[in-house]
Design a protein around this motif. Structure first.
Motif, PDB file in Angstrom:
ATOM      1  N   UNK A 328       0.829  -1.196   0.000  1.00  0.00           N
ATOM      2  CA  UNK A 328       0.000   0.000   0.000  1.00  0.00           C
ATOM      3  C   UNK A 328       0.872   1.258   0.000  1.00  0.00           C
ATOM      4  N   UNK A 329       1.911   1.216   0.811  1.00  0.00           N
ATOM      5  CA  UNK A 329       2.818   2.349   0.943  1.00  0.00           C
ATOM      6  C   UNK A 329       3.510   2.653  -0.390  1.00  0.00           C
ATOM      7  N   UNK A 330       3.958   1.636  -1.083  1.00  0.00           N
ATOM      8  CA  UNK A 330       4.643   1.821  -2.366  1.00  0.00           C
ATOM      9  C   UNK A 330       3.667   2.236  -3.464  1.00  0.00           C
ATOM     10  N   UNK A 331       2.498   1.598  -3.484  1.00  0.00           N
ATOM     11  CA  UNK A 331       1.528   1.838  -4.556  1.00  0.00           C
ATOM     12  C   UNK A 331       1.003   3.275  -4.536  1.00  0.00           C
ATOM     13  N   UNK A 332       0.793   3.841  -3.323  1.00  0.00           N
ATOM     14  CA  UNK A 332       0.183   5.165  -3.223  1.00  0.00           C
ATOM     15  C   UNK A 332       1.156   6.223  -2.691  1.00  0.00           C
ATOM     16  N   UNK A 333       2.448   5.858  -2.657  1.00  0.00           N
ATOM     17  CA  UNK A 333       3.505   6.783  -2.243  1.00  0.00           C
ATOM     18  C   UNK A 333       3.189   7.420  -0.892  1.00  0.00           C
ATOM     19  N   UNK A 334       3.043   6.563   0.102  1.00  0.00           N
ATOM     20  CA  UNK A 334       2.765   7.006   1.463  1.00  0.00           C
ATOM     21  C   UNK A 334       4.039   6.930   2.304  1.00  0.00           C
ATOM     22  N   UNK A 335       3.986   7.427   3.515  1.00  0.00           N
ATOM     23  CA  UNK A 335       5.133   7.391   4.425  1.00  0.00           C
ATOM     24  C   UNK A 335       5.083   6.117   5.278  1.00  0.00           C
ATOM     25  N   UNK A 336       6.143   5.325   5.311  1.00  0.00           N
ATOM     26  CA  UNK A 336       6.170   4.150   6.190  1.00  0.00           C
ATOM     27  C   UNK A 336       5.866   4.497   7.641  1.00  0.00           C
ATOM     28  N   UNK A 337       6.324   5.691   8.067  1.00  0.00           N
ATOM     29  CA  UNK A 337       6.082   6.128   9.445  1.00  0.00           C
ATOM     30  C   UNK A 337       4.591   6.223   9.751  1.00  0.00           C
ATOM     31  N   UNK A 338       3.808   6.640   8.764  1.00  0.00           N
ATOM     32  CA  UNK A 338       2.375   6.806   8.966  1.00  0.00           C
ATOM     33  C   UNK A 338       1.570   5.596   8.481  1.00  0.00           C
ATOM     34  N   UNK A 339       2.276   4.490   8.193  1.00  0.00           N
ATOM     35  CA  UNK A 339       1.612   3.246   7.741  1.00  0.00           C
ATOM     36  C   UNK A 339       1.910   2.082   8.680  1.00  0.00           C
ATOM     37  N   UNK A 340       2.223   2.401   9.932  1.00  0.00           N
ATOM     38  CA  UNK A 340       2.480   1.383  10.962  1.00  0.00           C
ATOM     39  C   UNK A 340       3.690   0.523  10.647  1.00  0.00           C
ATOM     40  N   UNK A 341       4.584   1.044   9.812  1.00  0.00           N
ATOM     41  CA  UNK A 341       5.771   0.276   9.429  1.00  0.00           C
ATOM     42  C   UNK A 341       7.022   0.727  10.175  1.00  0.00           C
ATOM     43  N   UNK A 342       6.971   1.917  10.772  1.00  0.00           N
ATOM     44  CA  UNK A 342       8.095   2.424  11.554  1.00  0.00           C
ATOM     45  C   UNK A 342       7.583   3.220  12.746  1.00  0.00           C
ATOM     46  N   UNK A 343       8.286   3.105  13.852  1.00  0.00           N
ATOM     47  CA  UNK A 343       7.931   3.884  15.038  1.00  0.00           C
ATOM     48  C   UNK A 343       9.196   4.494  15.619  1.00  0.00           C
ATOM     49  N   UNK A 344       9.010   5.581  16.359  1.00  0.00           N
ATOM     50  CA  UNK A 344      10.133   6.203  17.058  1.00  0.00           C
ATOM     51  C   UNK A 344      11.150   6.870  16.159  1.00  0.00           C
ATOM     52  N   UNK A 345      10.735   7.308  14.962  1.00  0.00           N
ATOM     53  CA  UNK A 345      11.658   7.998  14.055  1.00  0.00           C
ATOM     54  C   UNK A 345      11.048   9.338  13.669  1.00  0.00           C
ATOM     55  N   UNK A 346      11.928  10.347  13.446  1.00  0.00           N
ATOM     56  CA  UNK A 346      11.465  11.670  13.039  1.00  0.00           C
ATOM     57  C   UNK A 346      10.992  11.659  11.592  1.00  0.00           C
TER      58      UNK A 346
END
Length: 475
Positions: A328-346
C-alpha cells in the motif's frame, strides 16, 4: 531371479510405531529355491522397560530380556546373514523400518530390497475377508503357533510366502513388486496400486479413506499424485499409522491452489478426519485502522485487541499485515512512518521502501498526503465489495470462480467456455454456496493480499458494463 535368497523376518518391539521403537525379539529365516537354508532367533535387550500392554500381547517381559544381547551386539551377524537377500515380512513397512533404525543406531547402513506378504497375498490369493497374518492363516489353513512371538510369526509367514512362490512360479508378480518403478513397492498394504495410478497431477483435494469409506485424512495439493507419494515416503509414526488404516484413496479437482485450500478447510470441518490436526479457532486478527494525528495526517495503525471506531481490514498474522501495508505504501507513495511500518523515528528510513512521500518531514502538506490516503482507502474498500475472484478450471476450456459476498467467502463454481452468460447474475447458476468461516476468511485474505496475478470482477462494475467482463473472462 529363481536363484534369489529371501530373508523372512519378524520382530517384536516395545511398541509406539516405527520411530523410537526398540526390538525385543527377532527371527530371520533365509529361503532359497523355496527351502530354508539358514535361521537366526534371539531375544533382544531394548535398553528400556517393556510396557505392560506389550508384555500382555507378546509374553515378553523385562526379566526375559535382561541378559539378552543388545541389538548392536547381534547386528553384524544379522547383516551378514541377510546380505544379498530380499527382505520379506508381513507388512514389511513396519519390520523393515524398525530393523533399519536399529542398524542405524549401531552405525551400520542397512539397505535391502523388500517384499510385503500382505500385498503379495492380496495379489495372488484375492478375495479373502482379511489379510492380517492371523486371519489369513486361518482362511488358508496355515499353522500359526506362538502368535505375537518372532519365531512363531516368521514360521507362519514362511509358509505363506512358499504358497505365494508356488502361485508365481515365473516370478512375474514378485518381479513386478521388486521393480523400483512399480507402484506396488510403496503403495499402502491395503490399497490398490491403481488408486495411486489414477491420481492426477493437478490441483485439488485428496482423501485417504478407511475400510468403510470414511475419510481418515484430507489434504490439498497443486499436484495431487506427487503430494500423495510424499505421504507414502514419510516415516513418522503418525503417517505410518495412517497408511496402515487406509484402504482407498480418491480426489476432487479444483483447478487452483486457493480453491483447493478452501475446499480442504470446508471438508475437514465437515468430516473431522482422524488424522487431520484439529482446526483451532484462529487467534484474534490484527485490524487495520486509521486516525488523524496531531498534524492532521490520516495515519494507519494495527490493533489486535483494541476496539476501534473504524476498521478497514483484518489480518490473521502480523506478517500478512506488514506485507500488505508495504504494498500500500509503495503503490500510493505514502510514508512508512504513517503506515504502521516504523515507530520512534522523526522521518522515514525504511529498509525496503525508499520513496518516502515527505509528509513525515513536512515537505508534503497534510492535505495532499491525505488525498493519497483517500485513494488507498478506496483501494482497500474494494476488498469489502461483492466480487468474483477468477482462476483456472479443472480442465482446458473451463474457468473457476470464488464468490465473495461483501468481502467474505460465500461460494465457488466452474464455468466452461461453451456456457452462455447473458446477464451478470448468470454466474449464480453455476455456484455452489458455502458458509464462511474464520479459516476461509484467512485463506481469502492471504490470497488477495499476496497474489501476483489476481483476476477480480467487481459485481458493481459488471452490472455497469453488462456481460462484457464475462465475455473477456471466458474467452
Amino acid at each position: 531371479m529363481k536363484e534369489a535368497k529371501f530373508a523372512i523376518i519378524d520382530v517384536e518391539t516395545t511398541g509406539g510405531g516405527i520411530r523410537g521403537n526398540k526390538i525385543t525379539e527377532i527371527c530371520v529365516i533365509v529361503l532359497q529355491h523355496g527351502e530354508e537354508i539358514d535361521r537366526f532367533v534371539s531375544l533382544v535387550n531394548p535398553g528400556r522397560e517393556i510396557p505392560l500392554y506389550i508384555e500382555k500381547l507378546t509374553g515378553i517381559n523385562d526379566a526375559m530380556v535382561a541378559d539378552a544381547p543388545y541389538f548392536d551386539e547381534i547386528a553384524p551377524q544379522i547383516n551378514s546373514l541377510t546380505k544379498d537377500c530380499i527382505f520379506v515380512a508381513h507388512n514389511v513397512g513396519f519390520d523393515y523400518n524398525v530393523v533399519r533404525a536399529e542398524f542405524a543406531e549401531a552405525g551400520i547402513d542397512f539397505n535391502r530390497k523388500r517384499l510385503c506378504t500382505v500385498r503379495l497375498a492380496k495379489k495372488l490369493i484375492p478375495g479373502l475377508f482379511s489379510y492380517s497374518l492371523g486371519n489369513l492363516c486361518t482362511s488358508i489353513n496355515i499353522p500359526h503357533r506362538d502368535r505375537h512371538r518372532a519365531q512363531g510369526d516368521t514360521e507362519a509367514t514362511v509358509i505363506l510366502f512358499q504358497r505365494c512362490l508356488a502361485l508365481d512360479e515365473d516370478y512375474e508378480v514378485i518381479g513386478g513388486f521388486l521393480n523400483r518403478k512399480s507402484k506396488e513397492s510403496y503403495v499402502p498394504p491395503n490399497c490398490k496400486a491403481s488408486d495411486f495410478e489414477d491420481l492426477p497431477q493437478k490441483a485439488g483435494v485428496y482423501f485417504f479413506r478407511d475400510k468403510q469409506g470414511s475419510p481418515l485424512y484430507i489434504g490439498k495439493a497443486i499436484n495431487i499424485q506427487k503430494r500423495v507419494l510424499s505421504h507414502f515416503r514419510e516415516k513418522s509414526n503418525r503417517k505410518y499409522a495412517l497408511l496402515q488404516d487406509t484402504y482407498s484413496i480418491d480426489y476432487k479437482l479444483t483447478g487452483s491452489e486457493v480453491l483447493a485450500l478452501l475446499r480442504e478447510a470446508e471438508l475437514i470441518l465437515k468430516h473431522y478426519p482422524k488424522y487431520n490436526k484439529a482446526q483451532k479457532n484462529p487467534t484474534k486478527p490484527y485490524k487495520l485502522t486509521s486516525y488523524h494525528n496531531k498534524k492532521g495526517i490520516e495515519q494507519f495503525a494495527l490493533h489486535k485487541n483494541k476496539i476501534a471506531p473504524v476498521s478497514w481490514m483484518q489480518f490473521y498474522t502480523r506478517e500478512e499485515a506488514i506485507e500488505f501495508l508495504e504494498m500500500l505504501c509503495e503503490k500510493f507513495e505514502l510514508c512508512p512512518k504513517f503506515c504502521a511500518l516504523q515507530t520512534g523515528v522523526e522521518s522515514c528510513s525504511h529498509y525496503k521502501i525508499h520513496q518516502c512521500s515527505g509528509a513525515c518531514d513536512g515537505s508534503l502538506s497534510a492535505k495532499e498526503y491525505n488525498r493519497r490516503v483517500s485513494k488507498a482507502l478506496d483501494f482497500i474498500e474494494q476488498y469489502e465489495d461483492s466480487c468474483l475472484l477468477l482462476e483456472k478450471g479443472r480442465e482446458a476450456g473451463e474457468k473457476s470462480f470464488i464468490y465473495l459476498e461483501q468481502g467474505r467467502f460465500a461460494g465457488y463454481g466452474f464455468i466452461s467456455a461453451q456456457e452462455e452468460i447473458n446477464a451478470v447474475d448468470d454466474y449464480q447458476n453455476f455456484m455452489i454456496r458455502q458458509k464462511s468461516s474464520a479459516y476461509a476468511d484467512r485463506i481469502i485474505q492471504r490470497y488477495i493480499t499476496t497474489s501476483k496475478k489476481l483476476e477480480r470482477i467487481a459485481l458493481k462494475e459488471a452490472q455497469e458494463h453488462e456481460n462484457s467482463v464475462f465475455d473477456h473472462w471466458l474467452n
